[in-house]
Scaffold this motif. Structure first.
Motif, PDB file in Angstrom:
ATOM      1  N   ALA A 119       0.436  -1.270  -0.044  1.00  0.00           N
ATOM      2  CA  ALA A 119       0.475  -0.296   0.254  1.00  0.00           C
ATOM      3  C   ALA A 119       0.515   0.995   0.165  1.00  0.00           C
ATOM      4  O   ALA A 119       1.971   1.663   0.724  1.00  0.00           O
ATOM      5  N   ILE A 145      -0.272   5.342   1.132  1.00  0.00           N
ATOM      6  CA  ILE A 145      -0.800   6.115   2.587  1.00  0.00           C
ATOM      7  C   ILE A 145      -0.275   7.158   2.048  1.00  0.00           C
ATOM      8  O   ILE A 145       0.783   7.788   2.064  1.00  0.00           O
ATOM      9  N   LEU A 203      -4.342   4.495   8.216  1.00  0.00           N
ATOM     10  CA  LEU A 203      -4.486   3.116   8.015  1.00  0.00           C
ATOM     11  C   LEU A 203      -5.784   2.577   8.417  1.00  0.00           C
ATOM     12  O   LEU A 203      -5.984   1.351   8.393  1.00  0.00           O
ATOM     13  N   LEU A 214       1.557   0.362  10.423  1.00  0.00           N
ATOM     14  CA  LEU A 214       2.447   0.013   8.752  1.00  0.00           C
ATOM     15  C   LEU A 214       3.070  -1.274   8.210  1.00  0.00           C
ATOM     16  O   LEU A 214       3.005  -1.532   6.994  1.00  0.00           O
ATOM     17  N   ARG A 269       0.212  -2.948   7.255  1.00  0.00           N
ATOM     18  CA  ARG A 269      -0.756  -3.293   6.243  1.00  0.00           C
ATOM     19  C   ARG A 269       0.003  -3.188   4.559  1.00  0.00           C
ATOM     20  O   ARG A 269      -0.034  -2.915   3.480  1.00  0.00           O
ATOM     21  N   VAL A 303       2.100  -1.238   4.039  1.00  0.00           N
ATOM     22  CA  VAL A 303       2.550   0.158   2.971  1.00  0.00           C
ATOM     23  C   VAL A 303       4.120   0.274   3.074  1.00  0.00           C
ATOM     24  O   VAL A 303       5.216   0.089   3.699  1.00  0.00           O
ATOM     25  N   LEU A 329       4.907   6.325   2.730  1.00  0.00           N
ATOM     26  CA  LEU A 329       3.862   6.970   3.532  1.00  0.00           C
ATOM     27  C   LEU A 329       4.227   9.065   2.914  1.00  0.00           C
ATOM     28  O   LEU A 329       5.056   9.206   2.990  1.00  0.00           O
TER      29      LEU A 329
END
Length: 315
Positions: free
Chosen positions: A88, A90, A111, A132, A135, A137, A140
């Protein structure tokens, strides 16, 4: 009349949703794509290395937000087809007040994690790092990142720099940082050499009438074509593009806004051509100024401070 307004609103929405690729966007896209691919390669090989980030600075109106929005949207599409489709990116705007605690809470909300009770800053940031990782991630993005050091104290700058470095060097799941903001953002990086060395820097500079007027003329033609409008002879003059650059305070994003504003007026008139006067009216709507302060009207338009609005006299 209602049908014309409704039709115009739909047309303008389409124009605003169309992103114009420009020469400053390509280095940003290439750099971000490379950082993502490096991260994916590290994950695939089981390496846990520190990651780098990107800081994008520029004056308000240079088109940073649109560029980053396009960048993130295209990168998410690429990630969906990558070796880690669950990864992901974000994106959020730095909140106000930009205390570390409030920033951490905002990241958690982005999130999808909501705190059930009041917590201390250290606990919140432990949760941020955990979420983080959970997910997956990779990056950011913090927009208006200059607000991270809105008070500019040494203690505050130290805390901000430490927080960003911690995320990028996390032993379990390092996260790349994408910062975008005005030139005050550069103060955060210049405060901490270690942080600066972990960030690639890109600056969106102001436009130049001499160098960029032909490009702006191409933008006018391109947007008019998308709106199914022809161009009146006076809208083809390079002088219009030069005045448009000044009217937009030399900022790319504002150039686009004024072009779309001029097209909006032409569509509301049910016209089939975009004319010089539509730009004059668009600037008037935008600034609520008298003709004497409209750069599409007066000869000595360079004297006009186009960052000001409601100019009607010699005050």
């Amino acid at each position: 009349m209602n049908d014309i307004i409704r039709s115009t609103a739909w047309q303008i929405a389409k124009l605003r949703g169309h992103y114009i690729q420009h020469e400053r966007y390509d280095p940003l896209k290439v750099r971000f794509k490379l950082l993502i691919e490096k991260r994916l390669a590290d994950i695939a090989s089981g390496r846990k290395t520190e990651v780098h980030g990107i800081a994008l600075s520029g004056a308000s109106g240079t088109g940073k937000s649109s560029a980053v929005a396009q960048l993130i949207a295209s990168s998410r599409e690429d990630l969906a087809q990558s070796s880690l489709p669950s990864a992901a990116i974000i994106s959020l705007r730095v909140p106000s007040p930009a205390t570390l605690k409030f920033v951490g809470q905002t990241i958690l909300r982005a999130l999808g994690y909501h705190l059930s009770s009041e917590r201390q800053a250290w606990y919140i940031w432990d949760l941020v790092r955990h979420q983080l990782r959970e997910r997956e991630v990779l990056f950011l993005h913090l927009d208006e990142a200059q607000d991270l050091s809105s008070r500019g104290t040494r203690q505050e700058l130290d805390a901000v720099a430490s927080m960003l470095k911690t995320l990028m060097t996390d032993e379990e799941w390092p996260v790349g940082i994408l910062l975008s903001g005005t030139q005050e953002l550069e103060n955060i990086l210049n405060h901490d050499p270690q942080l600066a060395h972990r960030m690639d820097t890109i600056h969106f500079a102001s436009l130049s009438p001499v160098n960029h007027a032909p490009d702006v003329a191409g933008l006018i033609e391109g947007y008019a074509r998308r709106a199914e409008l022809g161009l009146a002879p006076d809208a083809l003059e390079i002088a219009l593009s030069e005045r448009l650059i000044h009217a937009a305070a030399y900022q790319f994003g504002l150039v686009i806004e004024i072009i779309i504003g001029a097209i909006e007026i032409a569509l509301l008139e049910s016209g089939d051509h975009l004319e010089w006067r539509h730009f004059k009216l668009a600037y008037e709507v935008r600034s609520s100024c008298a003709d004497a302060f409209n750069p599409f009207v007066v000869d000595d338009y360079h004297r006009i401070d186009t960052r000001q609005v409601f100019k009607r006299g010699d005050e």
